[in-house]
Each structure stands twice: as structure tokens, then as C-alpha cells.
Design a protein around this motif. Structure first.
Motif, PDB file in Angstrom:
ATOM      1  N   HIS A 168       0.840  -1.205   0.000  1.00 16.07           N
ATOM      2  CA  HIS A 168       0.000   0.000   0.000  1.00 16.07           C
ATOM      3  C   HIS A 168       0.869   1.246   0.000  1.00 16.07           C
ATOM      4  CE1 HIS A 168      -4.115  -1.514   0.477  1.00 16.07           C
ATOM      5  NE2 HIS A 168      -3.600  -2.491   1.180  1.00 16.07           N
ATOM      6  N   ALA A 169       1.943   1.223   0.767  1.00 16.93           N
ATOM      7  CA  ALA A 169       2.822   2.390   0.847  1.00 16.93           C
ATOM      8  C   ALA A 169       3.485   2.675  -0.502  1.00 16.93           C
ATOM      9  CB  ALA A 169       3.882   2.171   1.923  1.00 16.93           C
ATOM     10  N   LYS A 170       3.852   1.627  -1.226  1.00 12.88           N
ATOM     11  CA  LYS A 170       4.497   1.825  -2.527  1.00 12.88           C
ATOM     12  C   LYS A 170       3.518   2.412  -3.535  1.00 12.88           C
ATOM     13  CE  LYS A 170       7.930  -1.799  -1.786  1.00 12.88           C
ATOM     14  NZ  LYS A 170       8.352  -3.180  -2.121  1.00 12.88           N
ATOM     15  N   PHE A 171       2.294   1.926  -3.542  1.00 10.46           N
ATOM     16  CA  PHE A 171       1.284   2.518  -4.431  1.00 10.46           C
ATOM     17  C   PHE A 171       1.032   3.982  -4.055  1.00 10.46           C
ATOM     18  CE2 PHE A 171      -0.145  -1.889  -5.465  1.00 10.46           C
ATOM     19  CZ  PHE A 171      -0.092  -1.769  -6.853  1.00 10.46           C
ATOM     20  N   THR A 172       1.000   4.253  -2.755  1.00 11.79           N
ATOM     21  CA  THR A 172       0.783   5.619  -2.295  1.00 11.79           C
ATOM     22  C   THR A 172       1.937   6.517  -2.698  1.00 11.79           C
ATOM     23  OG1 THR A 172      -0.510   4.819  -0.401  1.00 11.79           O
ATOM     24  CG2 THR A 172       0.372   7.051  -0.262  1.00 11.79           C
ATOM     25  N   MET A 173       3.154   6.039  -2.527  1.00 15.82           N
ATOM     26  CA  MET A 173       4.332   6.811  -2.934  1.00 15.82           C
ATOM     27  C   MET A 173       4.306   7.087  -4.436  1.00 15.82           C
ATOM     28  SD  MET A 173       7.231   8.286  -2.175  1.00 15.82           S
ATOM     29  CE  MET A 173       7.759   7.692  -0.552  1.00 15.82           C
TER      30      MET A 173
END
Length: 235
Positions: A143-148
Motif C-alpha cells: 500500500h505504501a508503494k502505491f501511495t508513494m
């Protein structure tokens, strides 16, 4: 778990409603070369104001869900930046842009531009800062990578506007005439709204997880009993 789930889901639906309302105005009113804010100068102001307010309040609801589940703190830099995004949107609603056809209101127009700039600049910063501490996390890394990625896309979408402003400084061309401002604004808004939705999906996923799992890291304990029940909050 019900409160953060309602906040995350309701906030995300509010953002989707914003997209639908602005998209409907673009399809039925247009033209796209005009800025979105011009909808607030005529009969469609209630639709415009409602759409922007939904986006602002939906973003705050998503942030509340993230804080409640321990993914960030209210005083973190990412939370403050996301709050500034919502504050900027509220200024856009309260202070319409200058209506040259009906006479000038330069103070309102200046505050409107200030609010727009706060919103457009704060959102990419917020999304990147919210994602950064979780990029290598065992549970929330994806999720953090998609958000970044959505935050970086928002930065790229902001570049044409910066180029136009720079050209306005070094040349005789007004910065809003370098590119068709309406198109640039819609590209930027689409990228930033998409980023908010990505954060909203993260908040929805977190709201479905037991509190003790939200703060898990990549360290896997040997037995469930060794796992702390205290949620680890990151900035």
C-alpha cells in the motif's frame, strides 16, 4: 473498528462523488480550457462548492482513519500537509476567483489563488510523507508503494504549472497563457484526487485489520503471544 471503517469508506466515497460532480460539469457545461474554479462564478456554484467541500472533508475523514489505526499521528508532517490540502480547498470555496465580467474582487481572487497553491503543493508532500515510513513494512509495504507512486505522479503533474510560472517570470508572456490553464489544472487535479483515493483504499484496508496488526513490521515473531498489543505509530 467501525468508526475508522466508516471514516475511511465515507471519505473515499466523498472523493469519488467529487470526481463525478466535476466530471458532470465538464461534460455538460465546459469548455475544458476554462479553469474549474470558473464554475463557481455562475449558476453552477452550488455544485462546485459541494464537490470541493466533499473532497476536503473526505480527505480529512481518510486522515482520521489513518490516525485512528496508528498509521500516522495528527502532529506528523504528513498529517499536517494533508490538513493543509483540505484547508486550501476550503479557502477556494469561501473565496471565489475574481469575476472580471461582474467587476473585480481582487482580495477574494488573491486568497483563492493562495488557497489553490496551498492545496496543490501540500497534497503530493502529504502523500509522500505518509507513505515513506511504511515502504519496507511487512504488512503495509505494498500500500505504501502505491501511495508513494501516486504522490510522485502528482509531482510530475505539477511540473507544467511550475514551468508556466517560470516562463511568466522570465518572459513577457502571462503564466496562465503559456498552456491552456484549464487542461493543466484538470490533469493536476486528476492526479491529486487519484492520490487521495489511493490513500483512502489504504485506510479502508487498515480499518479491516485488528488493531494489534496495523503496526506490524517486517519482523515476524516466533509466537503470537510475543506480539505487542500496542500499535506502533509512524510519522
Amino acid at each position: 473498528m467501525l468508526i475508522p471503517r466508516l471514516a475511511a469508506t465515507g471519505g473515499s466515497l466523498a472523493v469519488v462523488a467529487t470526481v463525478a460532480m466535476v466530471g458532470l460539469l465538464d461534460l455538460t457545461v465546459g469548455p475544458l480550457r476554462r479553469t474549474i474554479s470558473e464554475y463557481a462564478l455562475g449558476d453552477y456554484r452550488p455544485v462546485f462548492d459541494t464537490a470541493v467541500l466533499l473532497l476536503a472533508l473526505g480527505s480529512l475523514a481518510i486522515l482520521a482513519a489513518l490516525v485512528h489505526k496508528g498509521l500516522t499521528r495528527w502532529r506528523s508532517a504528513g498529517s499536517i500537509a494533508l490538513t493543509l490540502w483540505s484547508v486550501g480547498l476550503l479557502l477556494v470555496v469561501v473565496f471565489p476567483k475574481t469575476n472580471w465580467a461582474m467587476g473585480t474582487n481582487e482580495l477574494s481572487g488573491s486568497i483563492h489563488r493562495f488557497g489553490s497553491m496551498i492545496a496543490f503543493v501540500s497534497l503530493p508532500i502529504a502523500v509522500i510523507l505518509l507513505a515513506r515510513p511504511w515502504l519496507k513494512d511487512h504488512v503495509w509495504g505494498k500500500h505504501a508503494k502505491f501511495t508513494m507512486a501516486s504522490g510522485l505522479l502528482s509531482v510530475v503533474a505539477f511540473m507544467p504549472l511550475l514551468y508556466a510560472i517560470a516562463m511568466g517570470v522570465v518572459s513577457d508572456v502571462r503564466w496562465w497563457r503559456v498552456f491552456p490553464l484549464g487542461y493543466i489544472e484538470r490533469i493536476l487535479l486528476a492526479a491529486e484526487v487519484a492520490a487521495v483515493l489511493v490513500v483512502g483504499l489504504w485506510a479502508i484496508a487498515a480499518s479491516r485489520v485488528a488493531p494489534w496488526r496495523v503496526g506490524e513490521t517486517s519482523r515476524i515473531t516466533s509466537a503470537p503471544s510475543t506480539t505487542s498489543s500496542t500499535t506502533r505509530t509512524r510519522s
